[in-house]
Design a protein around this motif. Structure first.
Motif, mmCIF file in Angstrom:
data_model
loop_
_atom_site.group_PDB
_atom_site.id
_atom_site.type_symbol
_atom_site.label_atom_id
_atom_site.label_comp_id
_atom_site.label_asym_id
_atom_site.label_seq_id
_atom_site.Cartn_x
_atom_site.Cartn_y
_atom_site.Cartn_z
ATOM 1 N N ARG A 127 -40.211 -5.934 -13.855
ATOM 2 C CA ARG A 127 -40.382 -4.574 -14.384
ATOM 3 C C ARG A 127 -39.527 -3.535 -13.660
ATOM 4 N NH1 ARG A 127 -45.490 -4.129 -16.986
ATOM 5 N NH2 ARG A 127 -45.820 -6.069 -18.130
ATOM 6 N N LEU B 229 -46.921 -10.014 -11.273
ATOM 7 C CA LEU B 229 -46.436 -8.857 -12.030
ATOM 8 C C LEU B 229 -45.743 -7.830 -11.144
ATOM 9 C CD1 LEU B 229 -46.311 -7.431 -14.753
ATOM 10 C CD2 LEU B 229 -48.600 -6.490 -14.292
ATOM 11 N N HIS B 230 -46.436 -7.385 -10.121
ATOM 12 C CA HIS B 230 -45.941 -6.267 -9.304
ATOM 13 C C HIS B 230 -46.003 -6.600 -7.814
ATOM 14 C CE1 HIS B 230 -47.243 -3.459 -12.792
ATOM 15 N NE2 HIS B 230 -45.933 -3.388 -12.717
ATOM 16 N N ASP C 272 -52.063 -0.116 -22.658
ATOM 17 C CA ASP C 272 -52.096 -0.204 -21.195
ATOM 18 C C ASP C 272 -52.258 1.150 -20.509
ATOM 19 O OD1 ASP C 272 -51.730 -3.039 -20.473
ATOM 20 O OD2 ASP C 272 -49.903 -2.866 -21.662
ATOM 21 N N GLU D 221 -51.139 4.148 -12.709
ATOM 22 C CA GLU D 221 -50.284 4.014 -11.514
ATOM 23 C C GLU D 221 -48.821 3.731 -11.852
ATOM 24 O OE1 GLU D 221 -50.580 1.580 -7.576
ATOM 25 O OE2 GLU D 221 -50.394 0.150 -9.189
ATOM 26 N N ASP D 222 -48.588 3.021 -12.952
ATOM 27 C CA ASP D 222 -47.239 2.509 -13.177
ATOM 28 C C ASP D 222 -46.226 3.556 -13.616
ATOM 29 O OD1 ASP D 222 -47.790 -0.132 -12.442
ATOM 30 O OD2 ASP D 222 -48.842 -0.439 -14.337
ATOM 31 N N ALA E 64 -56.555 -7.895 -18.368
ATOM 32 C CA ALA E 64 -55.372 -7.187 -18.875
ATOM 33 C C ALA E 64 -54.282 -7.146 -17.803
ATOM 34 C CB ALA E 64 -55.754 -5.776 -19.308
ATOM 35 N N GLU E 65 -54.409 -7.994 -16.793
ATOM 36 C CA GLU E 65 -53.465 -8.095 -15.674
ATOM 37 C C GLU E 65 -53.470 -6.829 -14.820
ATOM 38 O OE1 GLU E 65 -49.836 -9.949 -16.903
ATOM 39 O OE2 GLU E 65 -49.386 -10.663 -14.879
ATOM 40 N N GLY E 66 -54.608 -6.124 -14.861
ATOM 41 C CA GLY E 66 -54.752 -4.942 -14.023
ATOM 42 C C GLY E 66 -55.505 -5.289 -12.745
ATOM 43 N N PHE F 215 -53.732 2.098 -17.026
ATOM 44 C CA PHE F 215 -53.051 1.714 -15.777
ATOM 45 C C PHE F 215 -52.056 2.801 -15.359
ATOM 46 C CE2 PHE F 215 -54.043 -2.466 -17.881
ATOM 47 C CZ PHE F 215 -55.152 -2.719 -17.094
ATOM 48 N N GLY G 140 -46.627 0.107 -9.777
ATOM 49 C CA GLY G 140 -47.275 -1.059 -9.176
ATOM 50 C C GLY G 140 -46.359 -1.813 -8.232
ATOM 51 N N CYS H 99 -52.749 -5.516 -24.898
ATOM 52 C CA CYS H 99 -51.994 -5.133 -23.691
ATOM 53 C C CYS H 99 -50.833 -6.084 -23.407
ATOM 54 C CB CYS H 99 -52.935 -5.120 -22.484
ATOM 55 S SG CYS H 99 -53.563 -6.748 -22.057
ATOM 56 N N GLU H 100 -49.912 -5.612 -22.594
ATOM 57 C CA GLU H 100 -48.841 -6.476 -22.083
ATOM 58 C C GLU H 100 -49.456 -7.519 -21.157
ATOM 59 O OE1 GLU H 100 -45.478 -6.272 -22.445
ATOM 60 O OE2 GLU H 100 -45.373 -4.394 -23.572
ATOM 61 N N LEU H 101 -48.977 -8.737 -21.219
ATOM 62 C CA LEU H 101 -49.388 -9.778 -20.260
ATOM 63 C C LEU H 101 -48.158 -10.567 -19.857
ATOM 64 C CD1 LEU H 101 -52.703 -11.282 -21.747
ATOM 65 C CD2 LEU H 101 -52.482 -9.730 -19.796
ATOM 66 N N CYS I 90 -53.988 -0.038 -9.841
ATOM 67 C CA CYS I 90 -53.248 0.416 -11.015
ATOM 68 C C CYS I 90 -54.001 1.420 -11.885
ATOM 69 C CB CYS I 90 -52.799 -0.762 -11.848
ATOM 70 S SG CYS I 90 -54.131 -1.806 -12.350
ATOM 71 N N ARG J 186 -44.644 0.802 -22.604
ATOM 72 C CA ARG J 186 -45.427 1.667 -21.724
ATOM 73 C C ARG J 186 -44.748 3.007 -21.446
ATOM 74 N NH1 ARG J 186 -48.471 -0.758 -17.003
ATOM 75 N NH2 ARG J 186 -49.372 1.283 -17.409
HETATM 76 C C1 CIR Z 1 -48.978 -4.475 -17.903
HETATM 77 O O1 CIR Z 1 -48.615 -5.640 -18.027
HETATM 78 O O2 CIR Z 1 -48.187 -3.547 -17.802
HETATM 79 C C2 CIR Z 1 -50.458 -4.193 -17.900
HETATM 80 N N1 CIR Z 1 -51.117 -5.092 -18.788
HETATM 81 C C3 CIR Z 1 -51.042 -4.295 -16.504
HETATM 82 C C4 CIR Z 1 -50.485 -3.296 -15.557
HETATM 83 C C5 CIR Z 1 -51.108 -3.380 -14.211
HETATM 84 N N2 CIR Z 1 -50.531 -2.439 -13.355
HETATM 85 C C6 CIR Z 1 -50.561 -2.536 -12.033
HETATM 86 O O3 CIR Z 1 -51.087 -3.486 -11.484
HETATM 87 N N3 CIR Z 1 -49.969 -1.587 -11.334
#
Ligand code: CIR
Length: 256
Positions: free
Chosen positions: A131, A160-161, A61, A66-67, A242-244, A64, A115, A17-19, A248, A86
């Motif tokens: 992002r 991240l968001h 990813d 939501e994004d 996974a930074e979720g 997730f 996000g 996954c993206e981090l 998300c 993504r």
């Molecule tokens: C990313 O970096 O895009 C994913 N590993 C995690 C996305 C999490 N999305 C969110 O909190 N809305």
């Protein structure tokens, strides 16, 4: 009107996954899948009709969801994720959303991720994150103004968001990590701050008048409960790697 929640099972590719702000640590895939199932069950217990999208085995990813979209009452905006890896997640989400809303599109050079969008009534707060760029925010403003929405850009850092740093926990109340954003944008709200040492604790998923919330932030959880907010806890430890977080993994909207 029924609440519908779109979800997608965890991809076996999630280890790639993206981090951005979280260090890579091993993810237990089987546990991640079980946690995701419990999360979907929590959504359905809170009254959502859960719609599961087809698994995307090679899209790390893709859980997730939501994004890739911002859904409001009148339309759905398909975003253009800032993470290029993504962008291919959108197609299958768009196919399903098209059954419920006319679709609008964020186009290059704009980027936007769901996000980063916090909706409060007819106002969309949008994080100026790595992002989501200024062109993406401006396009969202133009697309949604005819439907009566205003867009407020919010400065943020170190996460991240936008919804890593702030979410709505009651009609007039936000939960904020003040280290990560310019809290002035939320000056008209009652504010609950995340507890020290629980920096990722601001992300909550509000369904009806209750919250879905990770079970690993006990002090912030106590603050929410003290404020009279109903909270259902879930264990999402593997998705957090996974930074979720809890917002998300679904797209929730009123299906008409
Ligand atoms: C990313 O970096 O895009 C994913 N590993 C995690 C996305 C999490 N999305 C969110 O909190 N809305």
């Amino acid at each position: 009107m029924a609440l519908t929640a779109i979800v997608r099972a965890v991809s076996p590719a999630i280890i790639g996954c993206e981090l951005s702000f979280v260090e890579r640590t091993p993810i237990d895939f089987d546990l991640a899948c079980r946690q995701h199932e419990s999360y979907a069950l929590a959504l359905s217990r809170l009254g959502c009709r859960v719609l599961e999208l087809p698994l995307q085995p090679v899209m790390p990813d893709s859980v997730f969801v939501e994004d890739v979209a911002v859904v409001v009452d009148e339309v759905a905006v398909m975003t253009r994720p800032g993470a290029a890896s993504r962008r291919r997640e959108s197609e299958s989400v768009a196919e399903v959303l098209a059954q419920y809303r006319p679709l609008l599109l964020i186009e290059a050079p704009g980027t936007l991720e769901g996000g980063d969008v916090l909706r409060v009534g007819r106002t969309l707060y949008v994080g100026q994150s790595a992002r989501t760029n200024a062109a993406g925010i401006e396009q969202l403003r133009q697309l949604l103004a005819p439907h009566g929405y205003s867009v407020v850009a919010v400065a943020m850092k170190d996460c991240l968001h936008l919804k890593s740093a702030v979410t709505l926990v009651a009609d007039d109340t936000v939960l904020i990590n003040p280290a990560w954003l310019d809290a002035d944008a939320f000056a008209s709200f009652r504010v609950i701050e995340t507890a020290a040492g629980e920096e990722h604790a601001a992300n909550t998923l509000r369904i009806g008048d209750g919250l879905v919330y990770p079970d690993c932030f006990p002090q912030t959880l106590a603050r929410l409960r003290q404020a009279g907010i109903k909270v259902n806890t879930v264990d999402v430890s593997e998705l957090q790697k996974a930074e979720g977080a809890v917002t998300c993994c679904c797209l929730v909207f009123e299906a008409r």
